[in-house]
Write a protein that holds these residues in place. Structure first.
Motif, PDB file in Angstrom:
ATOM      1  N   SER A 307       0.933  -1.247   0.158  1.00  0.00           N
ATOM      2  CA  SER A 307      -0.091   0.055   0.035  1.00  0.00           C
ATOM      3  C   SER A 307       0.952   1.307  -0.041  1.00  0.00           C
ATOM      4  N   ALA A 308       2.066   1.284   0.797  1.00  0.00           N
ATOM      5  CA  ALA A 308       2.871   2.430   0.461  1.00  0.00           C
ATOM      6  C   ALA A 308       3.564   2.492  -0.713  1.00  0.00           C
ATOM      7  N   PHE A 309       3.983   1.460  -1.317  1.00  0.00           N
ATOM      8  CA  PHE A 309       4.331   1.629  -2.671  1.00  0.00           C
ATOM      9  C   PHE A 309       3.284   2.209  -3.606  1.00  0.00           C
ATOM     10  N   LEU A 310       1.938   1.892  -3.458  1.00  0.00           N
ATOM     11  CA  LEU A 310       0.890   2.344  -4.259  1.00  0.00           C
ATOM     12  C   LEU A 310       0.751   3.678  -4.153  1.00  0.00           C
ATOM     13  N   GLU A 311       0.956   4.080  -3.036  1.00  0.00           N
ATOM     14  CA  GLU A 311       0.806   5.548  -2.567  1.00  0.00           C
ATOM     15  C   GLU A 311       1.787   6.400  -3.265  1.00  0.00           C
ATOM     16  N   LYS A 312       2.972   5.919  -3.432  1.00  0.00           N
ATOM     17  CA  LYS A 312       4.036   6.822  -3.846  1.00  0.00           C
ATOM     18  C   LYS A 312       3.882   6.852  -5.381  1.00  0.00           C
ATOM     19  N   ILE A 313       3.400   5.878  -6.072  1.00  0.00           N
ATOM     20  CA  ILE A 313       3.150   6.044  -7.442  1.00  0.00           C
ATOM     21  C   ILE A 313       1.824   6.432  -7.759  1.00  0.00           C
ATOM     22  N   GLY A 314       1.036   7.085  -7.035  1.00  0.00           N
ATOM     23  CA  GLY A 314      -0.277   7.594  -7.314  1.00  0.00           C
ATOM     24  C   GLY A 314      -1.335   6.755  -7.638  1.00  0.00           C
ATOM     25  N   ASN A 315      -1.338   5.510  -6.896  1.00  0.00           N
ATOM     26  CA  ASN A 315      -2.198   4.285  -7.034  1.00  0.00           C
ATOM     27  C   ASN A 315      -2.266   3.909  -8.673  1.00  0.00           C
ATOM     28  N   ALA A 316      -1.285   4.032  -9.280  1.00  0.00           N
ATOM     29  CA  ALA A 316      -1.374   3.381 -10.724  1.00  0.00           C
ATOM     30  C   ALA A 316      -1.471   2.083 -10.705  1.00  0.00           C
ATOM     31  N   PRO A 317      -2.331   1.490 -11.686  1.00  0.00           N
ATOM     32  CA  PRO A 317      -2.857   0.190 -11.797  1.00  0.00           C
ATOM     33  C   PRO A 317      -1.952  -1.049 -12.319  1.00  0.00           C
ATOM     34  N   TYR A 318      -0.502  -0.443 -12.299  1.00  0.00           N
ATOM     35  CA  TYR A 318       0.238  -1.348 -13.252  1.00  0.00           C
ATOM     36  C   TYR A 318       0.657  -2.610 -12.290  1.00  0.00           C
ATOM     37  N   LEU A 319       0.881  -2.322 -11.030  1.00  0.00           N
ATOM     38  CA  LEU A 319       1.449  -3.538 -10.205  1.00  0.00           C
ATOM     39  C   LEU A 319       0.270  -4.861 -10.250  1.00  0.00           C
ATOM     40  N   LEU A 320      -0.893  -4.225 -10.265  1.00  0.00           N
ATOM     41  CA  LEU A 320      -2.013  -5.255 -10.243  1.00  0.00           C
ATOM     42  C   LEU A 320      -2.136  -5.777 -11.473  1.00  0.00           C
ATOM     43  N   ARG A 321      -1.991  -5.204 -12.469  1.00  0.00           N
ATOM     44  CA  ARG A 321      -2.307  -5.627 -13.999  1.00  0.00           C
ATOM     45  C   ARG A 321      -1.146  -6.693 -14.111  1.00  0.00           C
ATOM     46  N   GLY A 322       0.022  -6.573 -13.597  1.00  0.00           N
ATOM     47  CA  GLY A 322       1.177  -7.477 -13.877  1.00  0.00           C
ATOM     48  C   GLY A 322       0.716  -8.705 -12.916  1.00  0.00           C
ATOM     49  N   MET A 323       0.159  -8.531 -11.858  1.00  0.00           N
ATOM     50  CA  MET A 323       0.014  -9.661 -10.886  1.00  0.00           C
ATOM     51  C   MET A 323      -1.019 -10.509 -11.369  1.00  0.00           C
ATOM     52  N   VAL A 324      -2.230  -9.975 -12.424  1.00  0.00           N
ATOM     53  CA  VAL A 324      -3.300 -10.566 -12.900  1.00  0.00           C
ATOM     54  C   VAL A 324      -2.836 -11.370 -14.089  1.00  0.00           C
ATOM     55  N   MET A 325      -1.715 -10.874 -14.608  1.00  0.00           N
ATOM     56  CA  MET A 325      -1.237 -11.423 -16.168  1.00  0.00           C
ATOM     57  C   MET A 325      -0.206 -12.879 -15.609  1.00  0.00           C
ATOM     58  N   GLU A 326       0.147 -12.746 -14.337  1.00  0.00           N
ATOM     59  CA  GLU A 326       0.984 -13.610 -13.957  1.00  0.00           C
ATOM     60  C   GLU A 326      -0.071 -14.695 -13.341  1.00  0.00           C
ATOM     61  N   LEU A 327      -0.941 -14.444 -12.847  1.00  0.00           N
ATOM     62  CA  LEU A 327      -2.308 -15.240 -12.333  1.00  0.00           C
ATOM     63  C   LEU A 327      -2.969 -15.963 -13.767  1.00  0.00           C
ATOM     64  N   CYS A 328      -2.961 -15.140 -14.609  1.00  0.00           N
ATOM     65  CA  CYS A 328      -3.550 -15.960 -16.054  1.00  0.00           C
ATOM     66  C   CYS A 328      -2.486 -17.207 -16.443  1.00  0.00           C
ATOM     67  N   ASN A 329      -1.106 -16.720 -16.161  1.00  0.00           N
ATOM     68  CA  ASN A 329      -0.091 -17.854 -16.424  1.00  0.00           C
ATOM     69  C   ASN A 329      -0.369 -19.107 -15.641  1.00  0.00           C
ATOM     70  N   ILE A 330      -0.262 -18.743 -14.391  1.00  0.00           N
ATOM     71  CA  ILE A 330      -0.460 -19.814 -13.364  1.00  0.00           C
ATOM     72  C   ILE A 330      -1.848 -20.661 -13.834  1.00  0.00           C
ATOM     73  N   ILE A 331      -2.885 -19.981 -13.942  1.00  0.00           N
ATOM     74  CA  ILE A 331      -4.173 -20.836 -14.315  1.00  0.00           C
ATOM     75  C   ILE A 331      -3.706 -21.848 -15.647  1.00  0.00           C
ATOM     76  N   LEU A 332      -3.118 -21.287 -16.714  1.00  0.00           N
ATOM     77  CA  LEU A 332      -2.931 -22.051 -17.707  1.00  0.00           C
ATOM     78  C   LEU A 332      -1.998 -23.306 -17.287  1.00  0.00           C
ATOM     79  N   TRP A 333      -1.019 -22.962 -16.751  1.00  0.00           N
ATOM     80  CA  TRP A 333      -0.085 -23.934 -16.457  1.00  0.00           C
ATOM     81  C   TRP A 333      -0.732 -25.122 -15.362  1.00  0.00           C
ATOM     82  N   TYR A 334      -1.438 -24.652 -14.523  1.00  0.00           N
ATOM     83  CA  TYR A 334      -2.166 -25.698 -13.535  1.00  0.00           C
ATOM     84  C   TYR A 334      -3.192 -26.526 -14.388  1.00  0.00           C
ATOM     85  N   ALA A 335      -4.192 -25.989 -15.189  1.00  0.00           N
ATOM     86  CA  ALA A 335      -4.901 -26.675 -16.092  1.00  0.00           C
ATOM     87  C   ALA A 335      -4.167 -28.007 -16.846  1.00  0.00           C
ATOM     88  N   ASN A 336      -2.999 -27.377 -17.435  1.00  0.00           N
ATOM     89  CA  ASN A 336      -2.220 -28.355 -18.159  1.00  0.00           C
ATOM     90  C   ASN A 336      -1.590 -29.665 -17.418  1.00  0.00           C
TER      91      ASN A 336
END
Length: 356
Positions: A307-336
């Motif tokens: 939360s401290a990091f997000l405040e410093k970057i003006g609550n930009a959405p890019y950290l969470l976007r990257g996490m969600v893309m990583e989650l997509c990879n995890i789901i694809l890997w797990y199903a396979n």
């Protein structure tokens, strides 16, 4: 064009019908814009694609101005053209057949892709002009409202949602992923609103871990006919020890003090995902607990301080976007992985609970 009404491209060549049906449709917030043949309708679809929210096709219509009315030729050519145009624009545009014909005439001509948006209309594959107009005019606005979600599931991330279904993951995982992915493609969310959804990353990971326990990849126990997460990984409130789960699938032993309580004999994670689970768990947990204000100095120092990091970057959405893309990879890997390792008993050889 009435911009307050849902714009629907309509192929119908009966002049009496083109005078009366639009008046009915307007009562449902729909503007039916008629074209007498597909040739004209296709030009309007291509030249102003963003205008249209849906397409309605009469079955017995002309493909070109000089064509004869022929349902087989018209529907086959029109539906194929719609699919091609939509693919070029990376968007699903719902289409419906509104006809006075019979099921015997039409069923074999209407392809099953319509079920992607209209699969819960079970009575038949089309809408009858005499009995189903009201139903169709109700459903078009409904599908128009949910269309952004439909784009997420069917256009942008079809492989991810297919993997969720193939792995038979909990239905909530689909909902959470939709909520995490939709804002990436929408301007209607502020960074703060989007970052507040970070807790759903943890929830997705927990549902994946629950599935792993059900398939023998994590310590489990029998409950009736089903396998559930072992008590040692669940706290008194029913919460999952995500850190321990991530360590077990990475081939790491779980210790309390000097004692090994869960022995893990195999790392099932590919190297590119080696740190993904724990990283996502720590970042989302740190944000949820507002950096754990009750923690000691050493714990604070090791915190991800999300939360401290997000405040410093003006609550930009890019950290969470990257996490969600990583989650997509995890789901694809797990199903396979689950497809290739579907034996619960063999999977359970990867770990051993030594002490409760």
């Amino acid at each position: 064009m009435n911009e307050n009404l849902i714009q629907v491209l309509w192929v119908e060549d009966d002049p009496q019908i083109t005078l009366t049906y639009p008046l009915e449709a307007a009562q449902y917030g729909i503007q039916l814009v008629p074209f007498s043949c597909w040739e004209d309708a296709e030009k309007a679809l291509v030249s102003d694609f963003k205008r249209w929210a849906a397409i309605v096709l009469d079955a017995k219509c002309k493909y070109k101005h000089d064509s004869h009315d022929n349902a087989a030729v018209f529907l086959t050519q029109a539906i194929h053209a719609i699919d091609t145009i939509c693919a070029n624009h990376h968007r699903i545009l719902p289409w419906y057949v509104l006809s006075g014909g019979s099921e015997e005439e039409l069923n074999d001509l209407i392809i099953d892709s319509r079920e992607e948006w209209d699969g819960d209309w079970k009575q038949k594959k089309y809408y009858s002009k005499t009995t189903d107009r009201d139903m169709l005019f109700h459903r078009i606005p409904y599908h128009a409202r949910v269309s952004p979600e439909m784009q997420i599931r069917l256009v942008y991330y079809p492989d991810v949602f297919k993997a969720i279904k193939n792995a038979e993951l909990d239905d909530d995982l689909e909902i959470y992923m939709e909520e995490l992915l939709l804002p990436i493609h929408s301007i209607n969310y502020s960074g703060k609103e989007y970052n507040d959804k970070m807790t759903k990353v943890r929830k997705c990971i927990e549902l994946i871990f629950q599935s792993m326990a059900q398939h023998g990849l994590l310590p489990n126990k029998k409950q009736g006919q089903n396998l559930i997460m072992h008590d040692i990984l669940v706290d008194k409130r029913g919460g999952i020890n995500n850190t321990w789960c991530s360590m077990i699938i990475a081939g790491l032993d779980i210790k309390k003090g000097e004692n090994i309580i869960i022995k893990s004999s195999r790392n099932i994670l590919p190297n590119v995902l080696k740190d993904s689970f724990q990283r996502l768990i720590e970042i989302s947990a740190a944000n949820e607990h507002a950096e754990n204000k009750g923690a000691n100095e050493e714990q604070q120092k090791n915190s991800r301080q999300t939360s401290a990091f997000l405040e410093k970057i003006g609550n930009a959405p890019y950290l969470l976007r990257g996490m969600v893309m990583e989650l997509c990879n995890i789901i694809l890997w797990y199903a396979n992985y689950l497809y290739e390792h579907d034996d619960e008993e063999i999977n359970a050889l990867n770990w051993e609970v030594l002490k409760s």
